[in-house]
Design a protein around this motif. Structure first.
Motif, short mmCIF file in Angstrom:
data_model
loop_
_atom_site.label_atom_id
_atom_site.label_comp_id
_atom_site.label_asym_id
_atom_site.label_seq_id
_atom_site.Cartn_x
_atom_site.Cartn_y
_atom_site.Cartn_z
N ILE A 100 88.17 50.00 72.70
CA ILE A 100 89.08 51.11 72.96
C ILE A 100 88.33 52.40 72.73
CG2 ILE A 100 91.23 52.22 72.27
CD1 ILE A 100 92.28 49.46 71.54
N HIS A 102 88.94 55.62 72.58
CA HIS A 102 89.30 56.74 71.69
C HIS A 102 89.37 56.31 70.23
CE1 HIS A 102 93.07 55.03 73.29
NE2 HIS A 102 93.47 55.12 72.05
N LEU A 103 88.97 55.06 69.94
CA LEU A 103 88.93 54.61 68.55
C LEU A 103 87.47 54.51 68.09
CD1 LEU A 103 91.60 51.75 68.30
CD2 LEU A 103 91.85 54.18 67.76
N ASP A 107 87.68 51.47 63.64
CA ASP A 107 89.04 51.15 64.07
C ASP A 107 89.06 50.02 65.09
OD1 ASP A 107 90.45 52.83 62.43
OD2 ASP A 107 90.43 54.52 63.83
N LEU A 111 91.06 46.43 64.37
CA LEU A 111 92.28 46.20 65.14
C LEU A 111 92.92 44.82 64.91
CD1 LEU A 111 94.18 47.56 67.16
CD2 LEU A 111 92.84 46.55 68.99
N ARG A 114 94.66 44.72 61.56
CA ARG A 114 95.86 45.55 61.50
C ARG A 114 97.00 44.92 62.28
NH1 ARG A 114 92.31 50.90 61.83
NH2 ARG A 114 92.28 51.38 59.61
N VAL A 115 96.67 44.36 63.44
CA VAL A 115 97.70 43.71 64.25
C VAL A 115 98.30 42.54 63.46
CG1 VAL A 115 97.94 42.14 66.20
CG2 VAL A 115 97.00 44.41 66.55
N ASP A 120 95.67 49.34 55.05
CA ASP A 120 94.40 50.07 55.12
C ASP A 120 93.43 49.60 54.05
OD1 ASP A 120 95.02 51.48 57.32
OD2 ASP A 120 95.48 53.37 56.32
N SER B 9 101.41 54.29 60.46
CA SER B 9 100.25 54.69 59.66
C SER B 9 99.33 55.53 60.53
CB SER B 9 99.53 53.44 59.17
OG SER B 9 98.91 52.82 60.27
N PRO B 10 98.44 56.30 59.91
CA PRO B 10 97.49 57.08 60.73
C PRO B 10 96.72 56.19 61.70
CG PRO B 10 97.36 57.73 58.43
CD PRO B 10 98.28 56.55 58.47
N ALA B 11 96.40 54.97 61.25
CA ALA B 11 95.65 54.07 62.13
C ALA B 11 96.46 53.71 63.36
CB ALA B 11 95.27 52.80 61.37
N ARG B 14 96.50 56.59 65.74
CA ARG B 14 95.25 56.78 66.48
C ARG B 14 95.20 55.90 67.74
NH1 ARG B 14 93.02 57.09 61.24
NH2 ARG B 14 92.18 54.97 61.26
N LEU B 15 95.96 54.81 67.71
CA LEU B 15 95.89 53.86 68.83
C LEU B 15 96.24 54.50 70.16
CD1 LEU B 15 97.29 50.49 67.51
CD2 LEU B 15 95.14 50.85 68.70
N LEU B 16 97.17 55.44 70.14
CA LEU B 16 97.57 56.05 71.41
C LEU B 16 96.90 57.40 71.60
CD1 LEU B 16 101.33 55.21 71.94
CD2 LEU B 16 99.28 53.94 72.55
N GLY B 17 95.91 57.70 70.76
CA GLY B 17 95.25 58.98 70.92
C GLY B 17 96.15 60.10 70.43
N THR B 195 94.49 49.83 76.38
CA THR B 195 94.74 49.64 74.95
C THR B 195 95.74 48.51 74.73
OG1 THR B 195 94.36 51.99 74.62
CG2 THR B 195 95.44 50.81 72.83
N MET B 199 95.22 45.10 72.70
CA MET B 199 96.12 44.75 71.59
C MET B 199 96.73 43.37 71.79
SD MET B 199 98.12 48.23 70.59
CE MET B 199 98.96 47.43 69.21
#
Ligand SMILES: Nc1ncnc2c1ncn2[C@@H]1O[C@H](COP(=O)(O)OP(=O)(O)OP(=O)(O)O)[C@@H](O)[C@H]1O
Ligand SMILES: [Mg+2]
Lengths: 240, 290
Positions: A100, A102-103, A107, A111, A114-115, A120, B9-11, B14-17, B195, B199
């Motif tokens: 991805i 933009h990560l 990150d 992923l 987190r999924v 964190d 969460s911040p993470a 961030r996933l969607l920019g 994305t 996912m």
């Protein structure tokens, strides 16, 4: 089915066929099983259907006919809500990495954790460790676009294995790397395999296959498995 | 917790920019919210005015004596003692003349101008009019009794239809806002298709993916509809306090607390609607994938 192996199967294909849309079948009459803990190379000419077969294996595609059992469950007709838990047991290294953009590298690798619901704090340690393992400890905050092809691939591999998957699927993992990197990859895969992960690697790289004793080869041509005897040419570890 | 999805969460964020509040969605929703606010307030004010008017004249009648009455007091007295009558108000000829003067000028002073005498009276609900009519006609045979509601009925009817039109418009605008949200959700899905694929590939459920978009659109909708509603409220306040006649137009410009509550809840309702629609749109779109 069975084909002589008594090891528990992680995947069983039974008369599986696949066609995209209304086109001709790109995979047909696939009948084979992958032993749990095995190391498999999938080879064949370009367009033979390697990527398609892997997609069936990592649940990105449903077969248009036949049955596929994964982890002992019949999944070819499972409802889509039932698939995510199985996908979390499969790590995938894509031909085009699929990071991805933009990560950050961190990150991207984090992923799958987190999924799966990791916090964190739970993510921090394992991801740092994994990035160090693939030699990218100092590039954790880099975006994929600022990484070299080989570095991107290592991020992709770290993401694929961070969850300690039972099944690791890699599509042409050595397509973009030099011989040295290919060697290290192979070591990585062998190490994971020793820890019990079943590995399936699609590749044109004969050198890779030769360098992996104990691995088996599945050869696809024109959508079918050819040389069925080759399937068990190299028995899986611990067998026979 | 049902609202857990709201606290990413911040993470997860961030996933969607970082493209929040960029697109047209908050603006579209703000415009819808602004219009809905003003139309709803107008509709509620009309409903109140019509209700108050209808109630006030429901049991009000007027006795009209065409050529005036010398015995206006007797008439008023007779009405006061009639069964079922609760209030009586005699409009003297002098008052009538003054009223007419506003329209006719000095001509109204002329004795040649026939000025009717008028007595308004209220009755209890369901009171029988016949004995009252008999008493009135015994004193002034030419007198006619007319119900206020008959004369105001057409006005009330049109007020009611404008009120329903307003509520219909509120529904239509909400529908249009919902449609805009569906388009926005599809656009967002398209933008983030890659994305989402990744996912899904690592085992994310549809709900996990949906929550990301739902949250994004909920925030857009909340900001948009609050901004629109605040702007609408300002305009309404200006209308109500700025021009004095506006106060009259809007039924005194004071809405009962329940109506004010409805207006305050409107932007939040719009937000909930938008969020729900976005959720459905995203879930439906995801169902088309594997
Ligand atoms: N999404 C798709 N839609 C339609 N046809 C497809 C799709 N993906 C693959 N195909 C077709 O299926 C056949 C097998 O493709 P696949 O990608 O599985 O081959 P491959 O063995 O991985 O080739 P390569 O070695 O070049 O990667 C090809 O004929 C290809 O054109
Ligand atoms: Mg391929």
């Amino acid at each position: 089915m069975g084909k002589g192996s008594k090891l528990p199967a992680i995947a069983e294909f039974d008369s599986v066929g696949l066609r995209y849309g209304t086109g001709a079948e790109v995979l047909r009459d696939l009948d084979f099983r992958l032993a749990d803990g095995g190391f498999y190379f999938l080879t064949g000419p370009s367009g033979a259907g390697k990527t398609s077969l892997l997609k069936l294996l990592y649940l990105a595609q449903r077969p248009t006919r036949g049955r596929i059992r994964l982890f002992g469950e019949e999944l070819s007709e499972a409802a889509r809500e039932e698939l995510p838990p199985f996908r979390r047991r499969i790590g995938v290294v894509f031909q085009d990495f699929r990071l991805i953009r933009h990560l950050s590298a961190f990150d991207n690798v984090a992923l799958p954790l987190r999924v799966a619901g990791a916090t964190d704090e739970e993510v921090e340690g394992p991801v740092r460790e994994m990035l160090a393992w693939v030699g990218l400890a100092d590039r954790a905050s880099a975006r994929p676009a600022t990484l070299s092809g080989g570095e991107q691939q290592r991020v992709a591999i770290a993401r694929a294995v961070i969850n300690r998957p039972q099944l690791l699927v890699a599509d042409e993992p050595t397509g973009n790397v030099d011989a040295d990197m290919a060697n290290r990859l192979l070591h990585l895969f062998t190490a994971l395999n020793r820890l019990g992960t079943t590995i399936v690697v699609a590749t044109h790289d004969i050198g890779l296959i030769r360098a992996t004793p104990g691995a088996q080869m599945i050869r696809l041509e024109n959508g079918s498995v050819v040389d069925p005897t080759g399937l068990l040419r190299n028995p899986p570890p611990g067998h026979r | 917790m049902m609202l857990g999805w709201l606290f990413a969460s911040p993470a997860e964020r961030r996933l969607l920019g970082t493209s929040r509040f960029r697109g047209p969605t908050p603006w579209v929703i703000a415009i819808m919210s602004f219009s809905i606010m003003i139309i709803a307030a107008t509709g509620l004010a009309l409903a109140n005015t019509a209700g108050a008017l209808g109630e006030a004249i429901e049991a009000r009648y007027a006795v009209v004596v065409p050529n005036g009455a010398q015995n206006l007091d007797a008439l008023a007295q007779a009405l006061k003692s009639a069964p079922g009558v609760t209030a009586v108000e005699a409009v003297t000829q002098g008052e009538m003349r003054r009223t007419l003067q506003r329209w006719l000028g000095p001509a109204a002073e002329s004795a040649d101008l026939p000025v009717p005498a008028l007595v308004n009276f209220d009755t209890r609900h369901g009171a029988d009019l016949r004995p009252i009519r008999q008493r009135v006609q015994a004193i002034a045979p030419a007198a006619q009794i007319s119900a206020h509601r008959d004369r105001v009925a057409p006005l009330l009817r049109s007020m009611r239809s404008v009120q329903w039109l307003a509520f219909g418009l509120v529904l239509l605008l909400s529908g249009a806002a919902a449609a805009a949200v569906v388009l926005a959700a599809r656009g967002a899905l398209d933008t983030h298709r890659f994305t989402i694929e990744v996912m899904h590939g690592v085992g994310a459920t549809d709900l996990q993916v949906t929550h990301l978009f739902q949250r994004k659109i909920a925030l857009d909708a909340l900001v948009g509809s609050l901004a629109g509603a605040v702007a609408g409220a300002l305009v309404l306040l200006l209308l109500a306090s700025g021009a004095s006649f506006a106060g009259e137009l809007m039924g005194g410009a004071s809405l009962p607390p329940i109506d004010l509550l409805v207006l305050v809840l409107l932007p939040f309702t719009l937000t909930i609607l938008a969020t729900w629609v976005a959720r459905m749109a995203v879930l439906a779109a995801l169902r088309g994938t594997l």
